[in-house]
Write a protein that holds these residues in place. Sequence first.
Motif, mmCIF file in Angstrom:
data_model
loop_
_atom_site.group_PDB
_atom_site.id
_atom_site.type_symbol
_atom_site.label_atom_id
_atom_site.label_comp_id
_atom_site.label_asym_id
_atom_site.label_seq_id
_atom_site.Cartn_x
_atom_site.Cartn_y
_atom_site.Cartn_z
ATOM 1 N N ASP A 1 -74.102 21.999 39.853
ATOM 2 C CA ASP A 1 -75.377 22.704 40.047
ATOM 3 C C ASP A 1 -75.313 23.610 41.273
ATOM 4 O OD1 ASP A 1 -76.632 21.613 37.829
ATOM 5 O OD2 ASP A 1 -77.392 19.888 38.925
ATOM 6 N N PRO B 1 -81.426 22.861 38.568
ATOM 7 C CA PRO B 1 -80.346 21.866 38.563
ATOM 8 C C PRO B 1 -80.470 20.851 37.433
ATOM 9 C CG PRO B 1 -81.887 21.440 40.357
ATOM 10 C CD PRO B 1 -82.278 22.758 39.757
ATOM 11 N N GLY C 1 -74.960 20.826 33.075
ATOM 12 C CA GLY C 1 -74.684 21.616 34.275
ATOM 13 C C GLY C 1 -73.370 22.374 34.168
#
Length: 525
Positions: free
Chosen positions: A341, A403, A425
């Motif tokens: 992230d 995120p 991610g």
Amino acid sequence: MTPKKTFKLGEDWLTAGITLAIAKGETKVKLSTNTREKINASAQIVANIVAKGKAVYGINTGFGPLCTTKISKEETKVLQSNILKSHSVGVGSPIATDIAKLMLILKAQSLAKGYSGISETTLDRILWHIDHDAIPIVPSQGSVGASGDLAPLSHLFLPLIGLGKVNYKGTEITTGELFKQTGLTAIDLGPKEGLALINGTQFILAHAVKVVEKLHSCLSQADIIGAMMVEGLQGSVKPFFNELHALRPFKGNIHVAKRIKRLLKGSEIMEDHIDCDRVQDPYSLRCMPQVHGASRNAWLHLKELVEVELNSVTDNPIIIDEELTISGGNFHGQPLAMALDYACLAASELGNISDRRIYLALEGNSPGVPKLLMKETGINSGYMILQYTTAALASENKGLCFPSSADSIPTSLGQEDHVSMGSIGGRKALQVLENVEKILAIELLTAAQAFEFRKPMKSGIFLEAIHTAIRKKVAFADKDRVFSDDIEKGIEMIKDQTIIHVIDNISEKEGISLKTKFTDEFEVY
């Protein structure tokens, strides 16, 4: 021909660079005699556990919320093939073949450590798939990034039991067809083998390896393109002086400043405005070391974590010895999920500041550079609309920066009540990087166009050679044309690393290092 290097799985230290070399066929993998002995010893421990009937998770019990359900000795093998079938629930477009191949390599490395109870026969079959480029088809969606990347790894190993599909010799075929062509037969999985195959972080990790590679490429090229934009807009070289960055010595900042300053060395364009009245440049030029440098620091953090994971055992349970099996959480993707992230944000910021430099180039505020980078505007729109595209891409990236690891949805009837979403991610970070490549391609075109207006003055040897290389693919624009054709050529140059190759060739001749190539070490000046 140079003989291929050999990597000993389970013994040698694996890095992102070595992993990529194996995937490209530049390095071969093998299992040493010592490693095979460890693998067989671990498999024997599992066999002994089954024989004694002592309940051990995943060997003679059900999975997840069924962990208290005892499985008979006779059914333990059926359990392992069933888990591959039941967990093959992936959806969406298949992941890229090279990423699926990375998954095979990474799983082989983890299993070769000798703590998974896998059989030598099963591991040798995985190596066959790697060596013969028979790469399983793996759907991109379905993993929550904890209890391992269960769904994608299940699809990855369906071919071991005669199911699923593979990409073989450039064609997608069923495993049944692969067996007809090669004479292979399905493997009869032993106790724990199915679970060992699908428990682990190899989907997340394979994406992370690609992020490490692709982000490094974007970082290297962003510095070079940014330096060309400084030339085109006659920015100041002072923000790249070491005296400044020694006072705030972040590794990434120092690295970027040194590279840009070296790229600008010997430039007549820089000398031409040395006594100009302009005191300072906008941030998109002046703060490249700080912004690009921060993204480099994020890249370094991800690379370091990836290297730990590349040499880890991430399935469950772990077989230490006959008296100690541990049902733990090494499969949890959180360590990589958070870093991915962060890397996603770092990549997005590269595109964000690149878009700002493109906009700056269009304003017409730099002496000698016309508004919209074209002298005759009105009837011509010049480079105006190219920035619309970068604005759209930069905005899309911002939306992708939420995120994934901030979310967790409980699964497995609450047994797996916190998950990493690192698989999402990883995919998202690569999507952002694809967009950044497009933004950088457009900046490459606009920087080259601005650079043209400084002629007949010359830059230093690096940027002059890069400008020449660009002009071999994309001509100077003195009137409107279908710019999407130019953009496609720019994207091709970014993906092919054209400007990096130009710099490497000059560096080799001149004995100058600009530390542009991807290596496993974070090189700073």
